[in-house]
Design a protein around this motif. Structure first.
Motif, short mmCIF file in Angstrom:
data_model
loop_
_atom_site.label_atom_id
_atom_site.label_comp_id
_atom_site.label_asym_id
_atom_site.label_seq_id
_atom_site.Cartn_x
_atom_site.Cartn_y
_atom_site.Cartn_z
N SER A 119 23.97 32.76 39.25
CA SER A 119 24.33 32.93 37.86
C SER A 119 25.62 33.72 37.80
CB SER A 119 23.20 33.63 37.10
OG SER A 119 23.47 33.59 35.73
N ASN A 120 26.07 34.00 36.59
CA ASN A 120 27.40 34.56 36.39
C ASN A 120 27.27 35.76 35.44
OD1 ASN A 120 30.12 34.49 36.72
ND2 ASN A 120 30.48 32.70 35.45
N LEU A 121 27.85 36.90 35.83
CA LEU A 121 27.75 38.10 34.99
C LEU A 121 28.82 38.11 33.90
CD1 LEU A 121 27.06 40.69 37.80
CD2 LEU A 121 25.48 40.05 35.96
N PRO A 136 44.49 40.33 34.30
CA PRO A 136 45.31 40.05 35.48
C PRO A 136 45.05 38.66 36.08
CG PRO A 136 43.71 41.80 35.91
CD PRO A 136 43.67 41.55 34.46
N TYR A 137 43.85 38.13 35.87
CA TYR A 137 43.54 36.77 36.34
C TYR A 137 44.59 35.78 35.80
CZ TYR A 137 38.77 38.65 36.96
OH TYR A 137 37.68 39.39 37.33
N GLU A 138 44.85 35.93 34.49
CA GLU A 138 45.74 34.97 33.85
C GLU A 138 47.18 35.16 34.32
OE1 GLU A 138 46.19 32.94 29.46
OE2 GLU A 138 45.55 35.01 29.56
N VAL A 150 27.41 37.41 47.74
CA VAL A 150 28.30 37.82 46.64
C VAL A 150 29.49 36.85 46.57
CG1 VAL A 150 27.62 40.25 46.79
CG2 VAL A 150 29.54 39.42 48.17
N ARG A 151 30.21 36.89 45.44
CA ARG A 151 31.30 35.92 45.23
C ARG A 151 32.56 36.62 44.70
NH1 ARG A 151 27.30 33.62 41.80
NH2 ARG A 151 28.68 34.24 40.10
N PRO A 152 33.28 37.33 45.55
CA PRO A 152 34.50 37.98 45.06
C PRO A 152 35.67 37.01 44.92
CG PRO A 152 34.26 38.39 47.39
CD PRO A 152 33.05 37.60 46.98
N GLY A 153 36.43 37.21 43.85
CA GLY A 153 37.70 36.51 43.69
C GLY A 153 38.80 37.54 43.59
N LEU A 154 38.97 38.10 42.40
CA LEU A 154 40.09 39.00 42.11
C LEU A 154 40.30 40.08 43.18
CD1 LEU A 154 42.18 39.34 39.81
CD2 LEU A 154 40.70 41.10 38.86
N ALA A 155 39.21 40.71 43.61
CA ALA A 155 39.34 41.82 44.57
C ALA A 155 39.89 41.34 45.91
CB ALA A 155 38.00 42.52 44.76
N ALA A 193 43.49 29.64 44.78
CA ALA A 193 43.28 31.04 45.21
C ALA A 193 44.02 31.98 44.27
CB ALA A 193 43.67 31.26 46.67
N TYR A 194 43.72 31.83 42.98
CA TYR A 194 44.31 32.68 41.95
C TYR A 194 45.84 32.71 42.10
CZ TYR A 194 39.56 34.56 41.06
OH TYR A 194 38.24 34.70 40.76
N GLY A 195 46.39 31.53 42.40
CA GLY A 195 47.85 31.42 42.50
C GLY A 195 48.42 31.80 43.86
N VAL A 201 38.19 30.86 45.91
CA VAL A 201 39.58 30.41 46.10
C VAL A 201 39.94 29.31 45.11
CG1 VAL A 201 39.74 31.16 48.51
CG2 VAL A 201 38.87 28.87 48.00
N LYS A 202 39.23 29.30 43.97
CA LYS A 202 39.57 28.33 42.93
C LYS A 202 40.93 28.69 42.33
CE LYS A 202 37.02 30.85 39.42
NZ LYS A 202 36.32 30.75 38.17
N GLY A 203 41.44 27.79 41.48
CA GLY A 203 42.73 28.08 40.85
C GLY A 203 43.80 28.36 41.89
N ALA A 254 26.94 38.34 42.12
CA ALA A 254 27.99 39.36 41.94
C ALA A 254 29.40 38.82 42.13
CB ALA A 254 27.75 40.50 42.93
N ASN A 255 30.26 39.12 41.17
CA ASN A 255 31.70 38.90 41.31
C ASN A 255 32.33 40.21 41.81
OD1 ASN A 255 31.46 40.51 39.09
ND2 ASN A 255 32.68 39.24 37.73
N SER A 256 33.65 40.30 41.75
CA SER A 256 34.32 41.50 42.29
C SER A 256 33.82 42.77 41.62
CB SER A 256 35.84 41.41 42.05
OG SER A 256 36.38 40.32 42.73
N ALA A 257 33.78 42.76 40.28
CA ALA A 257 33.39 43.98 39.56
C ALA A 257 31.97 44.40 39.95
CB ALA A 257 33.47 43.75 38.06
#
Ligand SMILES: Cc1ncc(COP(=O)(O)O)c(C=O)c1O
Length: 371
Positions: free
Chosen positions: A163-165, A354-356, A219-224, A40-42, A36-38, A203-206
């Protein structure tokens, strides 16, 4: 005051639905950090986190301490992990707010060890390993020094390692499997040296959608979570529900004869008798200048092109043959009448991701939360 009719409508129920979908996919026994950074992506971090907590979410991730403190002040409980910059001088405040910083380089880690030496209750931290992103995190060659340091750190308790993919949205990149191996080896090194790695996550969303082998303990989903798929191709992400609609209303309708230059620089010149609708939204709102001539919006449910230069506060669209009237609703991002403008559509128009687009929706745009 009525104010400007430009706003972002956020369905927290859609975010809850996406959360359930992702949780069911990875299994309820796995941890899930809601990213939920940023803001929560706006979408509005406090509102989003509170709704997710009702759904059972108990772990959140933000970038920096200020974001974590804002969540605590909004009444958000549970674990709040800081993924990025953390200042050892803030160690006391982090513990007071119950925030979990990441240790990502030796200098910063040493300072955290010193800053927490006299803490009666240790500060929980996660270790960030660089498994191939090349940004922040301990590379494999530094893990010996890290474990030496942490064995003599009474004020710190390692409760996670992550870590980060770099290429998770690429189904065919060999780098994802390589990063998994490097993380596994790093975790083994930590364990062998007597530093429990805690909960391991990558793991991120992808990666949740495309790479089962990356799921580890959490896991760490943001965008999804926000209903946007990590790749522009249709696929598994079709089941996600976009949560944000950016809308406005026509503020003027002008008839323009052929050959009329429109907007700053007269960049667009009408080729036919045209009906031009003026919208009270511009690049300060995140409706980018680069959308000029490239993006579409939905007016009366029909796709109409953005014409002329988008300015700070105003946008023109070619509404010829739509019957456009003053005050008509305009969907700049979202669905209407069976048509849609997605975050991916806008990202393609602006040659970005789309993040931006989501994070770029300006602070001047009120977020509203329909019941
Ligand atoms: C460390 C970390 N984990 C997870 C995420 C969430 O990524 P995504 O939005 O692709 O799911 C991010 C987002 O940038 C991140 O920086």
């Amino acid at each position: 005051m009525n104010g400007r009719p430009t706003f972002a409508s956020v369905s927290v129920d859609a975010i809850a639905r996406n959360y359930r979908l992702l949780r069911d996919r990875v299994g309820a026994q796995r941890g899930l950090f809601c990213v939920v950074k940023g803001d929560a992506y706006g979408h509005g971090a406090a509102r989003v986190a509170r709704r997710l907590a009702l759904e059972g979410a108990s772990r959140f991730a933000v970038a920096v301490a200020e974001e974590g403190i804002a969540l605590r002040r909004a009444g958000v409980e549970g674990e709040i992990l800081l993924l990025n910059y953390s200042d050892p001088a803030d160690a006391g405040a982090l513990r007071a707010y119950g925030l979990v910083p990441s240790l990502y380089d030796l200098r910063q880690a040493r300072l955290f060890v010193e800053a927490t030496r006299t803490f009666a209750e240790p500060l929980s931290v996660h270790l960030k390993l660089d498994t191939g992103m090349g940004r922040i995190g301990f590379p494999p060659r530094e893990l010996g020094a890290v474990t030496d340091l942490l064995r003599r750190a009474p004020g710190l308790r390692v409760t996670g390692t992550f870590s980060n993919l770099a290429c998770a949205e690429d189904l065919h990149s060999p780098r994802t499997a390589r990063q998994v191996e490097v993380l596994e080896a790093g975790v083994a090194t930590l364990s062998a040296a007597g530093v429990g790695p805690g909960i391991v996550h990558l793991a991120n969303s992808a990666a949740i959608l495309f790479h089962r082998g990356t799921w580890f303990d959490a896991v760490r989903p943001g965008l999804a979570l926000y209903g946007v798929g990590p790749s522009s191709d249709a696929g598994k992400e079709d089941a996600l529900t976009p949560a944000l609609t950016l809308e406005s209303r026509v503020m003027a309708v002008n008839e323009a004869a052929p050959g009329t230059p429109l907007g700053y620089g007269g960049r667009f010149v009408t080729q036919r008798p045209s009906t031009i609708a003026v919208l009270p939204i511009g690049y300060h709102d995140g409706f980018r200048r680069s959308f000029s001539g490239r993006a579409r919006v939905l007016l009366r449910g029909k796709e109409v092109p953005v014409v002329g230069a988008v300015s700070m506060d105003l946008t023109l669209v070619d509404a010829t043959d739509t019957g456009a009237q003053n005050r008509d609703r305009v969907v700049c991002l979202g669905i209407e009448g069976g048509n849609r403008v997605t975050a991916w559509d806008l990202a393609r128009a602006a040659e970005t991701i789309p993040y931006e687009i989501l994070c770029g929706i300006g602070s001047r745009v009120p977020r509203v939360y329909p019941p």
